[in-house]
Design an enzyme around this catalytic site. Structure first.
Site, PDB file in Angstrom:
ATOM      1  N   LEU A 106      -9.623 -42.580 -17.458  1.00 63.42           N
ATOM      2  CA  LEU A 106      -8.221 -42.728 -17.093  1.00 63.42           C
ATOM      3  C   LEU A 106      -8.064 -43.192 -15.656  1.00 63.42           C
ATOM      4  O   LEU A 106      -7.154 -43.936 -15.320  1.00 63.42           O
ATOM      5  CB  LEU A 106      -7.481 -41.402 -17.312  1.00 63.42           C
ATOM      6  CG  LEU A 106      -7.350 -41.068 -18.796  1.00 63.42           C
ATOM      7  CD1 LEU A 106      -6.716 -39.700 -19.002  1.00 63.42           C
ATOM      8  CD2 LEU A 106      -6.529 -42.138 -19.530  1.00 63.42           C
TER       9      LEU A 106
ATOM     10  N   ASP B  23     -13.090 -39.193 -24.394  1.00 67.35           N
ATOM     11  CA  ASP B  23     -13.221 -39.549 -22.981  1.00 67.35           C
ATOM     12  C   ASP B  23     -14.165 -40.738 -22.797  1.00 67.35           C
ATOM     13  O   ASP B  23     -14.056 -41.499 -21.853  1.00 67.35           O
ATOM     14  CB  ASP B  23     -13.753 -38.348 -22.204  1.00 67.35           C
ATOM     15  CG  ASP B  23     -13.786 -38.633 -20.715  1.00 67.35           C
ATOM     16  OD1 ASP B  23     -12.700 -38.635 -20.120  1.00 67.35           O
ATOM     17  OD2 ASP B  23     -14.879 -38.885 -20.175  1.00 67.35           O
TER      18      ASP B  23
END
Ligand code: SF4
Lengths: 436, 568
Positions: free
Chosen positions: B443, B307
């Site tokens: 994202l 992440d």
């Protein structure tokens, strides 16, 4: 100078009713826990949006203004400090040139400034830096594009709100003259900075009564100065403007002594003072204020029950203490334990003092430790004090109200009477809600 | 004379107040006019202290100046002594009193108080707050310990290996950055490697605690701005070595442990091993219940987890006191994979060290206490994250850049209720959260980048962040720390007299007036598709690229040619 004990004020200007002359005042000369006049910059620079305030002082002065403003950095602020360095202290001529250089630098960066205030501080006064002369010199170069004025905000000469007095006083000599052809035609000048919204409310009320023309001092733009002369009648909105009023009177204006427009009673008395000067008949006056008064009563009623019978203790700070005490006692039913104020100017305060309940314990000046002892002993329900004292007193179980909030909030006039009471209710109400 | 709009540091006597307020049993008499009492609110409001700082002010006025201001000093000293009965009295003066030369320190000394009087003459016109704090600590320590200094040449006896080494923790003050919680973390680190804490000073210490300082084997100089002068004197006088690594960040914490191992002559290898042993990513019930003090940070694993890929190369600008700025640079680059695009400090005393860090990253350090210069440097560097002080927080807000506060000067929101140290393993966890949270999630950022024309992606939209910066609108007032809550029309400044919009990073699109090149309609349209937080930089780069090549009108192609030539 208003820092002198009140007994030195010229008694000749006192209004007839001086029943308060014997009122016992506790005068103390110990440690004062009060801001200096530089603090006024925090609201004055917002009031006059085309003005810049340049403190000529030390790092302490810069730090004070910044801390009082709560580091409200929105953009480049309209105030700053020319910080004196060791080189400046070495020789005076040097300091003057340096100041000119700093001002040049500032004006290049801020060509939008129409009025520049050079604000004196303790250090600039102790080294006898002549800011009046500096301003005069700078005016030769920059006037009329930028007008340069000077006043003192120093802690050795001024307390907290007195900074507004010295600032406005510095503007009096440059107010335009009321044209002679207007003769003695009455014009109303409201003295003392008010929130814009409050000004608008008062303007509507004066219009309804047929009082006019009305001008406000300070104006919203420093370049937009009100005129003064014979026929100008002064209605003072803030109780700390001794010097300003004195200078306005020297220019021919007449003072209308009055209580200050805090609470319903104060606002009515204040408006009535103007109405009487304009010989407005009673019916018209009552008709004009009636809707506002009804509304204000409604707004205030809600809080009176919560304040009535409670005890208040006011530490000296903003000079608003006496009018506030009058409001708390007469309109909210509170009991006054002690009403402290940095100094008492009888000329501007007698109309208020006359309204305080008999036997009110007034104190002037301060000895903060002794005053704290008295406060702890009395265990008031609400204590009005400066920010340095608030949390420690709260930790001792006392509800507090910061005096600086009273200066920064729109609290004058009918439509704010409820808000004013609410400020005092809020801290006790908070205590009531919390169970932690 | 120097024009100042906002200051990073107060005057030196505020530094003294930070020491006095941190300690117990000390009282400070300050010869100063009434306005200087404002300094009390820094402590009672920003730190929410439940006691006033132990300071008495003489509050002399103009009318006293011709008279006996010296007598006022004596009265204040006498009354303060009687009322507060301190173990030590500090006596000093503020800027104004310095000019009238009453020499309050000597006056107080002549009064024969039954307690030591430490006279502090801090030049208010050349020095500042941190220096004042540092001098105060040094003078206090020195006056109390001078009589205990062994004669020159005395050799410090070796520590009995049967006794655990003892350390002093020197430097945490009132109004410092997270000092309250850092102390706890450092104590944990020391406990982990078998070192006892002797004295923590000044925070929480009494003067009699200071007298025990020589009992320790070494001093930990936790905040060099405040503690280095005192530590050096202790090193000279009592042969106490100094541990100089400041344990902010995972790498620095490991170095700190290593340095203590060397200084104290103890084996710290198991603590170091443990700090690298596992990811702490196991959610196994047994592991969770046993991981209260894991002796390691989650930062390394959080930073390596996929992440965090989006953190790679994030442009970061750092400004603060030297200690925190230097630590932040290391964490940002070595532990989070950011790119340092600017660094600076207002601590001139430590400018050399900050310059060295800057040079390592091919940068020139900003050494300044002019916040406008810092603002200009931030705008120029076009970072994606600013790590700074309360001042940079406002600068970043105005420029629409995410920001985390890492250093004094602080505000009420930088003194959180929760435990939030900067030092040690937990400090690294806190830093990961505090620095990464203001950034856009991985994202999410891609989606916004790809679908810029989605009508819900409003300009400046930052998904999970509720405070979307918006250039067209001036930034709103902060919740004001000292509480002055209701200043009118907060936006007036920004509108009327703020920085020229061009100086801000954001959406100002117009033409490149300064460079004499203009943008075609399609060029502008393409520029608008670039995320707003780098758009200013891309615009400037492209204009420079065009003008260097004599291109007068920037098309879509020019934009991409510039991108290819310059890189990100
Ligand atoms: S009291 Fe004097 S020295 Fe202190 S901040 Fe005010 S003007 Fe400056």
């Amino acid at each position: 100078m208003a820092l002198e004990p009140c007994t030195k004020s010229p008694t000749a200007t006192l209004p007839a009713a001086t029943a308060t002359a014997e009122l016992p005042v506790l005068r103390e000369r110990g440690q004062r826990e009060v801001f200096c006049g530089l603090t006024g910059i925090v609201w004055l620079h917002r009031k006059m949006q085309d003005a810049f305030f340049l403190v000529v002082g030390s790092r302490t002065c810069a730090h004070l203004v910044q801390s009082a403003a709560g580091v409200m950095i929105f953009a480049e602020p309209r105030f700053g400090t020319a910080i004196l360095g060791e080189r400046d202290l070495a020789g005076l001529a040097d300091a003057n040139e340096e100041l000119e250089r700093v001002v040049e630098e500032l004006l290049v960066r801020r060509p939008d400034i129409s009025t520049l205030f050079l604000v004196g501080s303790c250090p600039s006064e102790v080294i006898k830096l002549d800011l009046a002369k500096a301003a005069e010199k700078l005016n030769h170069r920059h006037f009329p594009k930028t007008r340069v004025l000077n006043y003192s905000g120093s802690g050795i000469e001024t307390t907290f709100t007195q900074g507004e007095d010295t600032c406005l006083a510095s503007m009096v000599p440059v107010l335009p003259e009321k044209p002679p052809e207007t003769g003695e035609t009455a014009e109303l000048l409201i003295v003392g900075s008010l929130a814009d919204v409050v000004e608008d409310q008062f303007t509507r009320l004066f219009n309804k009564m047929g009082i006019g023309p009305v001008a406000f001092f300070p104006p919203r733009r420093a370049a937009n100065l009100p005129r003064v002369g014979k026929g100008t009648k002064l209605l003072v909105a803030q109780p700390f403007l001794s010097e300003t009023v004195r200078l306005l009177m020297r220019r021919g204006a007449e003072l209308l002594p009055s209580p200050y427009p805090f609470g319903i009673e104060g606002t009515t008395a204040w408006l009535r003072t103007a109405a009487e000067a304009w010989e407005i008949d009673d019916a018209q006056f009552e008709a004009a204020i009636a809707p506002s008064v009804t509304r204000a009563k409604l707004g205030l009623d809600r809080y009176r029950a919560l304040l009535s019978g409670r005890k208040a203790f006011l530490f000296p700070d903003s000079q608003l203490e006496i009018p506030l005490a009058r409001f708390l006692s007469r309109e909210c039913g509170m009991e006054l334990i002690e009403v402290g104020t940095p100094y008492i100017d009888r000329k501007l305060m007698d109309a208020e003092i006359a309204l305080l309940p008999e036997g009110t314990s007034l104190s002037e000046g301060q000895d903060v430790e002794k005053q704290l002892d008295r406060c702890r002993e009395a265990r008031p329900d609400i204590t009005v004090c400066g920010l340095g004292l608030a949390n420690p007193l709260e930790a001792e179980g006392l509800s507090t109200k910061w005096s600086i909030e009273l200066v920064f909030s729109p609290l004058h006039g009918y439509d704010q009477a409820g808000d004013l009471a609410e400020l005092f209710v809020r801290s006790s109400e908070r205590r009531r809600r919390l169970s932690v | 004379m120097e024009l100042t709009l906002w200051t990073y540091e107060g005057p030196p006597h505020v530094g003294t107040m930070r020491i006095a307020t941190a300690m117990e049993g000390v009282h400070y008499v300050l010869h100063a006019p009434q306005g200087d009492t404002y300094a009390d609110l820094l402590f009672t409001m920003i730190e929410r202290r439940d006691h006033r700082p132990p300071v008495s002010y003489t509050t002399f006025q103009a009318r006293d100046l011709g008279g006996d201001t010296a007598e006022m000093v004596k009265t204040s000293v006498r009354e303060a002594y009687e009322r507060f009965k301190p173990q030590v009295m500090l006596v000093g003066e503020s800027c104004t009193a310095e000019l009238i030369q009453d020499q309050p320190g000597s006056l107080a000394k002549s009064m024969n108080l039954p307690v030591p009087v430490v006279s502090l003459e801090l030049p208010a016109y050349s020095k500042k707050e941190n220096w004042g704090a540092s001098e105060t600590l040094y003078h206090l320590v020195r006056s109390l310990l001078l009589s205990k200094v062994p004669p020159p040449g005395t050799i410090r006896p070796e520590r009995d290996p049967a006794i655990r080494p003892k350390a002093n923790i020197i430097g945490p003050t009132a109004l410092g950055f997270r000092c309250r919680d850092d102390i706890q973390e450092v104590i944990k680190l020391l406990a982990d490697i078998g070192v006892d804490v002797n004295v923590i000073a000044p925070m929480g210490a009494t003067p009699s605690d200071l007298l025990r300082i020589p009992d320790a084997d070494f001093n930990i100089c936790l905040y060099p701005e405040i503690a280095l002068t005192a530590c050096k004197w202790l090193e000279r006088s009592f042969k106490q070595p100094i541990v100089k690594t400041v344990p902010i960040g995972v790498g620095a914490t490991r170095d700190f442990i290593t340095e203590i191992g060397e200084v104290a002559g103890i084996d710290v290898s198991s603590a170091l091993r443990r700090s690298k042993a596992e990811t702490l990513g196991s959610w196994n019930a047994a592991r969770i219940s046993s991981s209260a003090t894991p002796g390691a940070s989650r930062l390394p694993w959080y930073s390596r987890s996929v992440d965090s890929t989006y953190l790679t190369g994030k442009r970061v600008f750092i400004f603060g006191d030297a200690t925190h700025a230097i630590a932040a640079a290391r964490i940002a680059t070595e532990e989070l994979g950011f790119t340092l695009v600017g660094i600076g400090t207002y601590s001139r005393e430590f400018a050399r060290q900050v310059r060295a860090v800057a040079a390592d990253h091919g940068l020139e350090a900003v050494i300044s206490d002019d916040y406008l210069a810092v603002e200009a440097a931030v705008a120029e560097a076009a970072p994606e994250l600013v790590l700074g002080t309360q001042m940079e927080r406002h600068i970043a807000k105005r420029l629409g850049i995410p920001c985390a506060v890492i250093s004094t000067p602080i505000h009420v929101q930088d003194v959180p209720a929760r435990y939030s140290p900067q030092m040690g393993w937990e400090g690294a966890n806190v830093i990961f959260d505090d620095w990464v949270h203001p950034l856009m999630m991985g994202l999410e950022e891609h989606l916004i980048g790809m679908f810029r024309e989605d009508f819900e992606f409003a300009e400046g939209h930052m998904s999970h962040l509720h405070t979307a910066p918006h250039q067209a609108e001036p930034i709103n007032a902060e919740p004001v720390a000292v509480g002055a809550s209701t200043a009118a029309e907060p936006n007036a400044d920004a509108k009327a007299m703020g920085l020229a919009p061009e100086a801000s990073l954001g959406t100002s699109l117009g033409t490149g007036a300064e460079t004499g090149v203009s943008w075609t309609v399609d060029g502008i349209a393409e520029l608008k598709k670039i995320p707003f937080f780098v758009r200013g930089k891309v615009k400037r780069n492209t204009e420079k690229f065009a003008s260097d090549r004599g291109i007068s009108s920037i098309t879509v192609d020019t934009l991409y040619e510039a991108k290819a030539a310059i890189g990100k």
